[in-house]
Design an enzyme around this catalytic site. Structure first.
Site, mmCIF file in Angstrom:
data_model
loop_
_atom_site.group_PDB
_atom_site.id
_atom_site.type_symbol
_atom_site.label_atom_id
_atom_site.label_comp_id
_atom_site.label_asym_id
_atom_site.label_seq_id
_atom_site.Cartn_x
_atom_site.Cartn_y
_atom_site.Cartn_z
ATOM 1 N N SER A 55 -8.505 -0.212 -4.567
ATOM 2 C CA SER A 55 -8.803 0.162 -3.188
ATOM 3 C C SER A 55 -10.329 0.244 -3.004
ATOM 4 C CB SER A 55 -8.099 1.470 -2.835
ATOM 5 O OG SER A 55 -8.085 1.688 -1.446
ATOM 6 N N LYS B 152 0.878 -1.177 0.000
ATOM 7 C CA LYS B 152 0.000 0.000 0.000
ATOM 8 C C LYS B 152 0.911 1.221 0.000
ATOM 9 C CE LYS B 152 -4.347 1.367 0.087
ATOM 10 N NZ LYS B 152 -5.338 0.979 -0.914
#
Length: 592
Positions: free
Chosen positions: A384, A189
């Protein structure tokens, strides 16, 4: 005193611009839009100019993209589907951008061009250069799908690969006293890295290199098929560049060298006698949205941009965003429509708020519970939060170059007190209540207790995300954790991992929706778009806070005032009035 009057004059000019000039311009635009539509010539060259950039979807508010190109990937696909069956349209002329295109948009447009050609129609693409800016290989892929690819003689062919840059602020923040305090789940991430690092981490480099290779290989494979070149040969030739236009021609990377006027002349010759060039936007305005004639309907629910809580902004130039209230309401409206048999949810989003994403996903669940299959069509991105809202659909369709996955979460704050203090600015804070009340204050770092609480919330959100993916994709939770960790995948990679079911675009998603709704493949269906597109009167009503009836009246006045006969009458009235005052007026003098 002089400065006072200058300020007053400036304020007055601004008010005139906002309340008089801009509304008048908008009214005249709408008046033109509700006038008579042009007739398509019998031998038409349809010109599609891709140089001004694209959105993924056409906004429901006609003024939301004010100042942009006005074209969307979905509109191009839809209009080409109508043009391929229109006997008047003989040739498509593509104007290619010099830089890169969004890879997934290029995939979808290439597929539409290929379908157009199957109707025995010609496509000419013209390039004024392929410069190494962005995914220029994707631009070349669209041009390579044409019947002929032309290039201006002075242009350069520089589609040699794919590059991406990331700006890292870690050292600058350290130098100037900015303290980024973030939590990320997990090492892939990497949105946080630009604030905390000075270079790619190993995980960041691994993921970025992998998706870029996937995009590049997919584009090279498509170009090789379309231009009938062995993929390995094409790859070697491209990577040995760049080339001049003459060198590209000798290597069979392009078909002809010429100015755009020469390409236009050739397109008109191919189209037939008295052929005319019609802009894509003008042609699209004569057609509207594609629709079928069957009794059943497929709902097309659109969502583009960052995912936010709220109802959304309806003002002009507001840009694209997926507002959770509006998008959930659109899904519920489709659920309540008895004529809708299935829903295609078009998602193009890099992510956003988890709470907003969950509100939208709840509406997807409600549709499935109501017996209406939901098929997600992924656009440029569905990463996401974009994957969160897609995860529990019945079926997911993505382009090979769609950027998806990024199953992870991050959050935090910047501590600015030290940085501001170096410039003589002191920031202090006062808080009352519990220990966590000032946790997000930029004055002080997290306390250990605050950090632990915040980290626990990140863990909870991550687990919620993993749970939804596991349930929707019918995968073991441990398997999702293994392939997630915040990593971005292309559609082609995601399909191999079970995160995507099928490669393709909106057409493939519609066909799958029909199959899931048990509608025969050869049966025509209607398309119903949600949120419903606003007409110009409704849009003006939202922008200026007037009723749609008042907006319609303003537009009609604008239309009348722009009519030549009305202007002639007004000139005569003005002339008679001024003669009575002893003035002389030319009869053909335009109104000021």
């Amino acid at each position: 005193m002089k400065q006072f009057f200058i300020t007053v004059a400036g304020v007055f000019a601004g008010l005139m611009l906002f309340f008089v000039v801009i509304p008048f311009v908008l009214i005249m635009i709408v008046a033109a839009s509700v006038g008579s539509k042009p007739v398509t010539p019998s031998n038409t060259v349809l010109e599609l100019d891709l140089r001004a950039g694209l959105t993924d979807q056409t906004p429901s508010n006609p003024f939301a993209s004010f100042g942009g190109s006005g074209l969307s990937t979905i509109q191009i696909v839809d209009t080409l589907a109508q043009a391929q069956e229109d006997d008047a349209v003989k040739v498509l002329l593509l104007r290619l951008p010099e830089g890169g295109m969004t890879p997934a948009a290029a995939d979808e447009i290439r597929q539409a061009v290929q379908r157009f050609k199957t109707f025995n129609k010609r496509v000419i693409a013209h390039s004024q250069g392929l410069n190494p800016v962005g995914a220029v290989i994707s631009t070349y892929m669209v041009g390579g799908a044409a019947s002929e690819l032309w290039m201006q003689g002075t242009a350069r062919f520089e589609a040699t690969g794919l590059s991406s840059e990331t700006l890292f602020l870690g050292r600058a923040f350290e130098r100037f006293g900015v303290d980024p305090e973030f939590e990320q789940r997990y090492e892939f991430k990497n949105a946080v890295n630009q604030y905390t690092q000075s270079d790619y981490t190993a995980a960041h480099r691994e993921a970025a290199t992998a998706w870029m290779l996937s995009v590049h290989d997919s584009a090279v494979g498509n170009i090789a098929r379309d231009r009938r070149i062995q993929p390995a040969v094409l790859k070697t030739t491209l990577e040995a560049g760049p080339y001049s236009a003459q060198q590209a021609l000798s290597l069979k990377l392009i078909d002809k060298i010429g100015e755009v006027e020469q390409a236009e002349a050739e397109a008109k010759r191919l189209a037939g006698d008295n052929a005319e060039i019609v802009s894509f936007s003008d042609y699209a305005s004569t057609k509207g949205e594609r629709n079928g004639s069957g009794s059943g309907a497929i709902a097309i629910v659109g969502g583009e941009g960052a995912i936010l809580t709220g109802a959304g902004d309806t003002g002009f130039g507001s840009g694209a965003a997926i507002a959770s209230d509006a998008t959930a309401e659109a899904l519920y409206d489709a659920i309540e429509d008895d004529g809708v048999k299935a829903i295609v949810f078009r998602v193009s989003s890099p992510g956003g708020s988890p709470t907003a994403s969950e509100q939208i996903l709840a509406a997807v669940r409600a549709a499935k519970a109501a017996g209406k299959p939901v098929v997600v069509s992924m656009g440029d991105y569905a990463a996401s939060g974009g994957y969160w809202i897609s995860s529990e659909a019945d079926w997911i369709v993505a382009q090979p170059s769609t950027i998806t996955g990024s199953i992870g979460v991050f959050g935090g704050k910047f501590v600015l007190s030290d940085a501001l203090g170096r410039f003589g600015v002191d920031m202090r804070e006062i808080s009352v209540g519990g220990e966590f009340a000032n946790a997000y204050s930029p004055v002080e770092p997290f306390t250990p207790e605050q950090r632990a609480t915040f980290a626990a919330s990140m863990d909870q959100t991550y687990e919620e995300f993993v749970t939804r993916v596991a349930r929707g994709r019918k995968l073991p939770v441990e398997r999702v954790r293994e392939i997630a960790r915040g990593r971005v995948w292309t559609g082609a990679q995601a399909r191999g991992l079970g995160l995507v079911d099928q490669l393709g675009g909106l057409n493939e998603a519609v066909n799958k929706a029909k199959a899931l709704a048990e509608i025969p493949a050869d049966t025509s269906v209607r398309f119903k778009r949600y949120p419903a597109p606003q007409n110009p009167f409704e849009a003006l009503s939202d922008i200026f806070g007037v009723s749609s009836e008042a907006a319609r009246a303003l537009v009609m006045v604008g239309g009348v005032m722009s009519d030549p006969q009305a202007q002639s009458v007004m000139r005569q009235v003005q002339a008679e009035r001024m003669r009575g005052q002893g003035a002389t007026v030319l009869a053909d003098q335009p109104l000021r």
